[in-house]
Motif scaffolding. Structure first.
Motif, PDB file in Angstrom:
ATOM      1  N   ARG A  21      67.079  84.932  59.159  1.00 43.11           N
ATOM      2  CA  ARG A  21      66.239  83.861  58.631  1.00 43.11           C
ATOM      3  C   ARG A  21      67.068  82.853  57.845  1.00 43.11           C
ATOM      4  NH1 ARG A  21      60.680  84.413  54.974  1.00 43.11           N
ATOM      5  NH2 ARG A  21      59.993  82.254  55.341  1.00 43.11           N
ATOM      6  N   SER A  64      70.376  76.876  47.092  1.00 38.86           N
ATOM      7  CA  SER A  64      69.935  76.421  48.412  1.00 38.86           C
ATOM      8  C   SER A  64      70.570  77.299  49.492  1.00 38.86           C
ATOM      9  CB  SER A  64      70.356  74.968  48.638  1.00 38.86           C
ATOM     10  OG  SER A  64      71.775  74.873  48.727  1.00 38.86           O
ATOM     11  N   VAL A  99      67.131  73.814  52.165  1.00 36.73           N
ATOM     12  CA  VAL A  99      65.988  74.659  51.809  1.00 36.73           C
ATOM     13  C   VAL A  99      66.352  75.575  50.647  1.00 36.73           C
ATOM     14  CG1 VAL A  99      64.451  76.500  52.627  1.00 36.73           C
ATOM     15  CG2 VAL A  99      65.037  74.586  54.140  1.00 36.73           C
ATOM     16  N   ASN A 100      65.421  75.716  49.720  1.00 35.62           N
ATOM     17  CA  ASN A 100      65.637  76.579  48.564  1.00 35.62           C
ATOM     18  C   ASN A 100      65.474  78.054  48.953  1.00 35.62           C
ATOM     19  OD1 ASN A 100      65.220  77.897  45.907  1.00 35.62           O
ATOM     20  ND2 ASN A 100      65.255  75.797  45.177  1.00 35.62           N
ATOM     21  N   SER A 120      67.592  78.616  58.736  1.00 30.51           N
ATOM     22  CA  SER A 120      67.009  77.651  57.788  1.00 30.51           C
ATOM     23  C   SER A 120      67.953  76.477  57.544  1.00 30.51           C
ATOM     24  CB  SER A 120      66.700  78.342  56.461  1.00 30.51           C
ATOM     25  OG  SER A 120      65.796  79.415  56.644  1.00 30.51           O
ATOM     26  N   GLU A 162      64.347  80.447  47.274  1.00 27.39           N
ATOM     27  CA  GLU A 162      63.055  80.977  46.846  1.00 27.39           C
ATOM     28  C   GLU A 162      61.978  80.755  47.901  1.00 27.39           C
ATOM     29  OE1 GLU A 162      60.369  80.986  42.765  1.00 27.39           O
ATOM     30  OE2 GLU A 162      61.702  79.285  43.195  1.00 27.39           O
ATOM     31  N   ASP A 163      62.130  79.703  48.697  1.00 28.34           N
ATOM     32  CA  ASP A 163      61.116  79.377  49.694  1.00 28.34           C
ATOM     33  C   ASP A 163      61.153  80.297  50.917  1.00 28.34           C
ATOM     34  OD1 ASP A 163      60.268  77.296  48.087  1.00 28.34           O
ATOM     35  OD2 ASP A 163      61.589  75.828  49.059  1.00 28.34           O
ATOM     36  N   ILE A 164      62.252  80.967  51.117  1.00 23.68           N
ATOM     37  CA  ILE A 164      62.357  81.857  52.291  1.00 23.68           C
ATOM     38  C   ILE A 164      62.512  83.322  51.867  1.00 23.68           C
ATOM     39  CG2 ILE A 164      63.301  80.079  53.813  1.00 23.68           C
ATOM     40  CD1 ILE A 164      66.071  81.258  53.315  1.00 23.68           C
ATOM     41  N   THR A 165      62.267  83.595  50.595  1.00 20.55           N
ATOM     42  CA  THR A 165      62.405  84.963  50.081  1.00 20.55           C
ATOM     43  C   THR A 165      61.216  85.831  50.483  1.00 20.55           C
ATOM     44  OG1 THR A 165      63.699  84.243  48.167  1.00 20.55           O
ATOM     45  CG2 THR A 165      62.605  86.375  48.002  1.00 20.55           C
ATOM     46  N   ASP A 166      61.529  87.030  50.941  1.00 22.39           N
ATOM     47  CA  ASP A 166      60.498  88.027  51.265  1.00 22.39           C
ATOM     48  C   ASP A 166      60.277  88.896  50.032  1.00 22.39           C
ATOM     49  OD1 ASP A 166      58.818  89.920  52.282  1.00 22.39           O
ATOM     50  OD2 ASP A 166      60.263  90.805  53.673  1.00 22.39           O
ATOM     51  N   HIS A 167      59.087  88.854  49.480  1.00 21.74           N
ATOM     52  CA  HIS A 167      58.787  89.610  48.257  1.00 21.74           C
ATOM     53  C   HIS A 167      58.198  90.987  48.549  1.00 21.74           C
ATOM     54  CE1 HIS A 167      59.514  86.119  45.609  1.00 21.74           C
ATOM     55  NE2 HIS A 167      58.950  85.393  46.578  1.00 21.74           N
ATOM     56  N   PRO A 224      67.405  82.659  42.825  1.00 21.67           N
ATOM     57  CA  PRO A 224      66.381  82.027  43.669  1.00 21.67           C
ATOM     58  C   PRO A 224      66.500  80.513  43.750  1.00 21.67           C
ATOM     59  CG  PRO A 224      65.442  82.719  41.578  1.00 21.67           C
ATOM     60  CD  PRO A 224      66.827  83.279  41.628  1.00 21.67           C
TER      61      PRO A 224
END
Length: 461
Positions: free
Chosen positions: A202, A164, A210-211, A206, A213-218, A161
């Motif tokens: 996605r 980048s 961008v990290n 991006s 973790e910031d665009i991760t779908d949980h 995560p």
């Protein structure tokens, strides 16, 4: 040998079948051992078309085709073959040829080729593979048959995560061991526990800084490796999934299942249900040997013979009644046949509803009531119709009344048997698709003959 086909002419006709000219040209080229012509005709075929062609050829021609194509043979065609043809080919092809094909396939397709082989033959092929490939396939083969672990693809892209977007893209560009096709990457912790996923579209939209973790779908729906493949297909249908990660009991990512895998599962399960309803083994196909097919069907036919003898025994109980009114012998098959068809209709709907989990304890009583009402209504309608036919045919009012009453009784019983037998078998843990047919047929035959002849005996007394 000059090709008899225009290279731009399609190999299939308007109905989707292979053109006979194409098939004959391939067979002639194989017989003449014209390797150049064989490759010209079949070298560019899609894997699905090549698999269909192999199934149409004779066993000895299949081996010839693969041998003459050499490195131009598309190994993905092997994973598209009917099981009986697949097993026949794997039994005759050299282990090194099969091993070379396995290395070019995804894990799920490779497992499909190996899973039904004898352990000795399987090990002979696995010994030809690199150590890492051996371990991967052996691990997949350890999962239960028809489980998610058997149909998953172990080739996945996973990243931590804290990477980048730029690091992730650079990693994918530089890596030589990526899946051929993928729609998402998975985010995992250092112990490979699943955290989430990032859709490829996605990721590409991006910024590089961008990290991840910031665009991760949980919001994932991970599938346990030992889950039944039917449950997996149901999960895909219920939540409109295009892919789903597969995890072990500790929630560690071990693979992915995609929509194309699920389509094959749905087709396979539907075929199995249809074949089982007819008392045919799921592995039966038009490519099976005569002896093998005979052996598979004999046991079920033997069971049907026993039930037919039982129905005949019921008829023998009323032989005196039949002698007094010969018309009974003419009409009694109609009652049994109508009951059998009505029972089969209800049973087919019930078995399918159980398979799709649309029928269960919650709504069982409502469905039973519905089917009983349908049976009663059809019974009354056909009672009037058959009563009139019997009267016009034999000129006897009493005979029309007898067959009318028997028709109502048998169609109601057929409806009840068609729904209760699958439900009962399902509660006992027995696949209702396998054994429902013989029980429902027995009930409708016995009840049909007993009701019709019994009512006739009482009337004559």
């Amino acid at each position: 040998m000059d090709s008899v086909l225009d290279e731009h002419m399609p190999v299939r006709d308007e109905e989707g079948d292979f053109r006979s000219e194409f098939l004959h040209a391939v067979e002639a080229a194989l017989e003449a051992e014209d390797i150049a012509e064989v490759r010209a005709l079949t070298g560019d075929l899609h894997e699905g078309d090549l698999a269909d062609l192999l199934e149409l050829l004779k066993p000895e021609e299949r081996d010839q085709l693969i041998t003459q194509l050499g490195h131009e043979f598309n190994p993905a065609a092997l994973s598209e073959l009917d099981e009986s043809v697949r097993d026949q080919l794997l039994a005759t092809l050299p282990a090194e040829v099969v091993a070379d094909a396995l290395q070019q396939l995804d894990t799920d397709d490779a497992v499909y080729l190996l899973e039904d082989l004898a352990e000795e033959d399987r090990n002979a092929i696995l010994d030809q593979l690199p150590r890492l490939d051996q371990l991967t396939l052996k691990k997949s083969l350890e999962y239960p048959e028809d489980s998610a672990g058997r149909i998953m693809r172990t080739e996945v892209i996973s990243v931590p995560p804290f990477w980048s977007v730029g690091q992730t893209i650079d990693f994918m560009r530089e890596s030589e061991d990526l899946p051929e096709r993928f729609e998402e990457i998975f985010v995992v912790d250092p112990a490979f526990h699943l955290i989430g996923s990032v859709a490829l579209n996605r990721l590409l939209r991006s910024k590089r800084h961008v990290n991840i973790e910031d665009i991760t779908d949980h919001e994932l729906r991970p599938i346990q490796a030992d889950s039944d493949q039917e449950d997996v297909a149901r999960e895909f249908e219920r939540y409109n999934l295009s892919s789903a990660p597969v995890v072990d009991p500790d929630n560690r990512l071990i693979g992915v299942i995609t929509a194309d895998d699920v389509v094959e599962v749905v087709q396979e399960e539907a075929e199995e249900d249809i074949l089982r309803l007819a008392g045919v083994a799921p592995s039966t196909g038009i490519s099976n040997s005569v002896w093998g097919t005979t052996r598979q069907r004999f046991a079920w036919l033997l069971v049907n013979l026993v039930t037919a003898i039982l129905a005949s025994f019921v008829i023998s109980m009323f032989d005196a009644t039949i002698q007094q009114m010969v018309a009974l012998a003419v009409l009694m098959p109609i009652v049994a046949s109508m009951g059998g068809n009505a029972g089969t209709q209800t049973m087919t709907v019930a078995v399918r509803a159980l398979a799709t989990r649309d029928l269960g304890r919650v709504n069982a009583l409502r469905v039973i009531g519905r089917e009983t009402a349908v049976g009663l209504l059809n019974g009354l309608l056909f009672a009037v119709l058959m009563g009139l036919v019997a009267y016009v045919w034999f000129g006897r009012t009493d005979l029309g009344l007898i067959i009318a009453m028997a028709m109502v009784v048998n169609l109601v019983v057929a409806a009840l048997a068609g729904i209760l037998v699958p439900l009962g078998l399902n509660e006992l843990g027995v696949d209702p698709a396998i054994t429902s047919g013989v029980f429902v047929t027995t009930v409708t035959d016995v009840v049909g003959f007993f009701a019709f002849l019994g009512l006739a005996a009482l009337w004559l007394l």
